[in-house]
Design an enzyme around this catalytic site. Structure first.
Site, PDB file in Angstrom:
ATOM      1  CE  LYS A   1      -4.853  -2.268  -0.032  1.00 54.88           C
ATOM      2  NZ  LYS A   1      -5.009  -0.863   0.322  1.00 54.88           N
TER       3      LYS A   1
ATOM      4  CG  ASP B   1       8.797   5.054 -10.825  1.00 53.99           C
ATOM      5  OD1 ASP B   1       9.554   4.069 -10.926  1.00 53.99           O
ATOM      6  OD2 ASP B   1       7.546   4.960 -10.881  1.00 53.99           O
TER       7      ASP B   1
ATOM      8  CB  SER C   1      -0.948  -0.044   1.203  1.00 54.45           C
ATOM      9  OG  SER C   1      -1.924   0.959   1.127  1.00 54.45           O
TER      10      SER C   1
END
Length: 385
Positions: free
Chosen positions: A319, A305, A294
């Site tokens: 998730k 990223d 989560s």
């Protein structure tokens, strides 16, 4: 006037007992499904061979609806909280609760112990990471959701709970544990020296209220002690509040960087960006495992990223959906899955089966005193220049 009062009272009584209404009137008061539910509840209350309260039936009906959602849509996360369960859930989100002091994850046999909090009743009872809780108060919890099982373990401070614990390949030990007030150690930190370099180690175990402020202090502390890089340990971090994920990412990333995007039938498309006031950039390695989920996955992906952070460990939980807590008139709440979320690179983590590490590493629970995954993460960080 007297006649009017009688009619209003009768209407109120009949409206609450649609099974007693003639069919032509019942259709005017309630639709068929609502009327059928109320009619069935009345019949059970009036005729079942043991006394049954309306609250008990209401809870069962709501749980049944949610179970059908979970089954039909393969949704592991929607849930119904009774008023008592909601109070415990909100305690956990606040970082304080009454229980035995364990971080656990759901497995087929019950709950696997991921972490035992220091000075907790669980530690005093001799429970160890890697063991599996298979029963609570003599009843098996195999196949139950972690939310249901953990609610059975939690309870008022000073009360006792009997936990059946089994080590790998061993027999079940029945342990009687006295619950206590637990304050989650949300952040821990230290400085380690590797290959002549001082490296910071910071562990974050949940995204409860205020976690970002504690994390920031911990990062500043290890940097003040000379650390020129950070291993951020998110193993067994099951997530928490979305706002905290954005605020923790803002510690490490410049202003206006995308942290996560969400798509929802009710909320539309939303982009969450960092809010500024980040600390000076240093090399970061994120340590994850199968129970990193989560909000912890959101932070991991955002650092990978946007900042090129290396990820070490095993793949994360995966998730890709988020929930909203919606209050009910009985004091309970529905926790409903209302949308999907995506990493800055546009990946839904449910479809990608989690964040995949750059360097695979796993702690061997059989080697007491060592943490092989952490050693690997520190080695990767030490090689960063």
């Amino acid at each position: 006037m007297a006649a009017l009062v009688v009619v209003l009272c009768a209407g109120a009584w009949l409206g609450g007992h649609p099974g007693k209404l003639p069919e032509f009137l019942r259709d005017r008061f309630v639709d068929d499904s609502a009327g059928l539910n109320l009619e069935a509840s009345e019949l059970i209350e009036d005729n079942y061979f043991r006394p049954v309260g309306s609250a008990e039936l209401t809870n069962a009906s709501l749980q049944g609806m949610v179970r059908e959602l979970r089954r039909r849509h393969r949704d592991r996360f929607s849930d119904y909280f009774s008023p008592e369960a909601l109070a415990h859930f909100n305690e956990a989100i606040s970082g304080r609760f009454s229980g035995v002091g364990l971080s656990v994850s759901e497995v087929k046999q019950g709950l696997r112990v991921d972490r035992v909090f220091p000075h907790s009743p669980a530690q005093e009872a001799g429970i160890e990471p890697g063991e599996v809780i298979v029963s609570v108060d003599g009843r098996s919890i195999a196949g139950e959701s972690s939310a249901v099982s953990t609610e059975k373990i939690k309870g008022p401070e000073g009360t006792e709970v009997t936990i059946g614990v089994r080590a790998s390949g061993g027999k079940v030990r029945e342990l009687e544990v006295t619950r206590a007030q637990i304050a989650l150690p949300v952040v821990t930190s230290k400085v380690k020296e590797v290959d002549g370099r001082k490296l910071g180690y910071v562990r974050l175990i949940s995204f409860s209220e205020g976690a970002h402020a504690l994390l920031r202090k911990a990062v500043e502390k290890v940097e003040d002690e000379g650390a020129d890089g950070i291993v951020l340990d998110l193993r067994a971090n099951g997530g928490g509040l979305l706002d905290e994920a954005v605020l923790t990412a803002s510690i490490f990333l410049p202003d206006d960087e995308v942290v996560v995007t969400t798509d929802s039938r009710t909320q539309g498309h939303v982009v969450y960006e960092t809010v500024g006031d980040n600390l000076p950039a240093v090399p970061i390695v994120v340590l994850i495992d199968r129970n990193t989920a989560s909000a912890a996955e959101i932070l991991t992906a955002a650092l990978a990223d946007n900042a090129g952070a290396k990820v070490v460990g095993t793949r994360s939980y995966g998730k890709g959906v988020f929930q909203q807590e919606i209050g009910l008139s009985n004091g309970g709440a529905l926790k409903l899955t209302i949308g999907e979320y995506f990493t800055p690179d546009g990946v839904n983590l449910a479809k990608s089966h989690g964040v995949h590490p750059d360097v695979k590493a796993r702690d061997d629970l059989r080697t007491s005193g060592r943490d092989e995954a952490l050693e690997s993460a520190l080695g990767v960080l030490a090689s960063e220049r």
